[in-house]
Enzyme design. Sequence first.
Site, PDB file in Angstrom:
ATOM      1  N   SER A  22       0.818  -1.220   0.000  1.00 23.36           N
ATOM      2  CA  SER A  22       0.000   0.000   0.000  1.00 23.36           C
ATOM      3  C   SER A  22       0.848   1.265   0.000  1.00 23.36           C
ATOM      4  O   SER A  22       0.322   2.369   0.025  1.00 23.36           O
ATOM      5  CB  SER A  22      -0.939  -0.002   1.210  1.00 23.36           C
ATOM      6  OG  SER A  22      -0.209  -0.241   2.397  1.00 23.36           O
ATOM      7  N   HIS A 155     -39.930  23.885 -11.418  1.00 27.21           N
ATOM      8  CA  HIS A 155     -39.985  23.078 -12.657  1.00 27.21           C
ATOM      9  C   HIS A 155     -39.205  23.741 -13.787  1.00 27.21           C
ATOM     10  O   HIS A 155     -39.521  23.553 -14.958  1.00 27.21           O
ATOM     11  CB  HIS A 155     -41.429  22.841 -13.110  1.00 27.21           C
ATOM     12  CG  HIS A 155     -42.346  22.403 -12.010  1.00 27.21           C
ATOM     13  ND1 HIS A 155     -42.535  21.075 -11.679  1.00 27.21           N
ATOM     14  CD2 HIS A 155     -43.094  23.123 -11.133  1.00 27.21           C
ATOM     15  CE1 HIS A 155     -43.390  21.002 -10.662  1.00 27.21           C
ATOM     16  NE2 HIS A 155     -43.728  22.226 -10.309  1.00 27.21           N
ATOM     17  N   SER A 277     -13.411  26.525 -27.991  1.00 30.09           N
ATOM     18  CA  SER A 277     -13.538  25.330 -28.812  1.00 30.09           C
ATOM     19  C   SER A 277     -12.415  25.321 -29.840  1.00 30.09           C
ATOM     20  O   SER A 277     -12.005  26.377 -30.322  1.00 30.09           O
ATOM     21  CB  SER A 277     -14.895  25.359 -29.523  1.00 30.09           C
ATOM     22  OG  SER A 277     -14.851  24.562 -30.688  1.00 30.09           O
ATOM     23  N   GLU A 290     -18.959  22.458 -15.536  1.00 32.68           N
ATOM     24  CA  GLU A 290     -19.313  21.110 -16.011  1.00 32.68           C
ATOM     25  C   GLU A 290     -18.449  20.050 -15.327  1.00 32.68           C
ATOM     26  O   GLU A 290     -18.931  18.978 -14.953  1.00 32.68           O
ATOM     27  CB  GLU A 290     -19.136  21.023 -17.532  1.00 32.68           C
ATOM     28  CG  GLU A 290     -20.217  21.799 -18.275  1.00 32.68           C
ATOM     29  CD  GLU A 290     -19.934  21.966 -19.767  1.00 32.68           C
ATOM     30  OE1 GLU A 290     -18.950  21.387 -20.263  1.00 32.68           O
ATOM     31  OE2 GLU A 290     -20.710  22.683 -20.421  1.00 32.68           O
ATOM     32  N   TYR A 317     -10.053  -6.581  12.292  1.00 35.03           N
ATOM     33  CA  TYR A 317      -9.410  -6.041  11.101  1.00 35.03           C
ATOM     34  C   TYR A 317      -9.311  -7.088   9.995  1.00 35.03           C
ATOM     35  O   TYR A 317      -8.969  -8.238  10.242  1.00 35.03           O
ATOM     36  CB  TYR A 317      -7.986  -5.544  11.424  1.00 35.03           C
ATOM     37  CG  TYR A 317      -7.262  -5.055  10.184  1.00 35.03           C
ATOM     38  CD1 TYR A 317      -7.415  -3.746   9.752  1.00 35.03           C
ATOM     39  CD2 TYR A 317      -6.476  -5.918   9.421  1.00 35.03           C
ATOM     40  CE1 TYR A 317      -6.797  -3.301   8.598  1.00 35.03           C
ATOM     41  CE2 TYR A 317      -5.849  -5.479   8.263  1.00 35.03           C
ATOM     42  CZ  TYR A 317      -6.014  -4.173   7.861  1.00 35.03           C
ATOM     43  OH  TYR A 317      -5.406  -3.741   6.716  1.00 35.03           O
TER      44      TYR A 317
END
Length: 465
Positions: A22, A155, A277, A290, A317
Amino acid sequence: MRLWGGRFENETDQEAFLFNASISFDKRLIKEDIEGSIAHAGMLGKCGIIPEEDSKAIIDGLKGILRDIESGGLEIDESSEDVHSFVESVLTERIGEPGKRLHTGRSRNDQVALDMKLYVRNRILNLDMGLFHLENALFKIILDNTETYMPGFTHLQKAQPVSLSHHMGAYFEMFMRDRRRLKDIYESTAYCPLGSGALAGTTYALDRDMTARELKFTGGPTRNSMDSVSDRDYVIELLSALSTVMMHLSRFSEEIIIWNSNEYSFVEIDDRYSTGSSIMPQKKNPDIAELVRGKTGRVYGALISMLTTMKGIPLAYDKDMQEDKELTFDAIDTVLDSLKQFTGMVETLKFNKDVMERSAMKGFTNATDAADYLVKRGMPFRDAHSVIGALVLKCIAEGKALNDLSIDEWKEGSELFEDDIYDAVSLRTCVESRVTFGAPGHESMEKIIEIYREYLDHGTMKDRV
Ligand code: ARG
């Protein structure tokens, strides 16, 4: 170095070793691991479980390792199994015999339970700070816009007019709740698992109160050693709280994306937080909003993964629990980054106030107020609703707003209408007469602003711990 080689005759399969290891991700816990070991070694010395001079040598050695890691003078060797083995092997390399006494009365199970809890507690303070910065950015918008009117939606249809302050206030409330949830988690993790051993405590007379105190666990030591090494509830609680933070950021992002669209144009996202773009020269896209909305899925994923990982684990554990780390680290990073970018975007957001106000004037957002006008003059609400409904229909057919009706046209609906109807359905009156506690009217909003101001004056959790 393997901490457990004695009982084995053969080496671990190389790929199995890597599968099990780990270090590549738990190296993040090095600071917490060393702090925990310093507290443990100090306690072992004070309690006479190991010689005082060994305890001192261990503590000095550990402090040196931390210093060297922080200065970049020591690199974490990723061929170790985990961060615990790495620290112990460097310590023993550096100070010799006393280093081998550090792990007296301890297991990696209580060690990792401690490291993870300390890590989560530390990061909660950063998360709280990130939310606090966002609240401050929102508060500024709230202060400046108590009289900026806009349509409120249900709405996603225009419903009744509100102020921009009030709309932003809704998000402020959400982030206040997010911070309260983080504070609750911080308080409920104030119990120290160190001293629980592998699962059944130890036969050494450890002073668990001392290590708990040293590590600032104000509640003292945990009460059940088996639960202590296998409890990851607080990780689940954190991931749940973070999922809710992301849900809030995602809803807010969604609104900003809609508001920034050509059709709405309520806001313009600053160049610093938009992208273009590669093909369409005219485009300016709300990518940051976004991405924040998109990253919400990742944080939800961490929560579901963790719940699923924990559901079949017999006490105490089991190695499954090692899976808590990558996803928790990733979720925390994602939320911290999202908060930072989102705050920057909000701070630089330009509100097209005139567009918002114009939009509120259209779409009959004052229809309820027109009905209330009649009610205040004696008409039952249900009848008033129907009178205004008919007037709205007429306006739609003629392509106008209620405010554009002549007094005679109003009177065709009901004789109760007088010249003061124009003021009664003006945007300003519609918002400003809503003054019940929690409503958007200026007078009511001022009281809420004072509450927010006092709340922000309290600062962050970090200021208080
Ligand atoms: N890397 C392990 C974890 O993250 C540390 C505890 C190891 N304990 C053990 N018994 N193998 O959970």
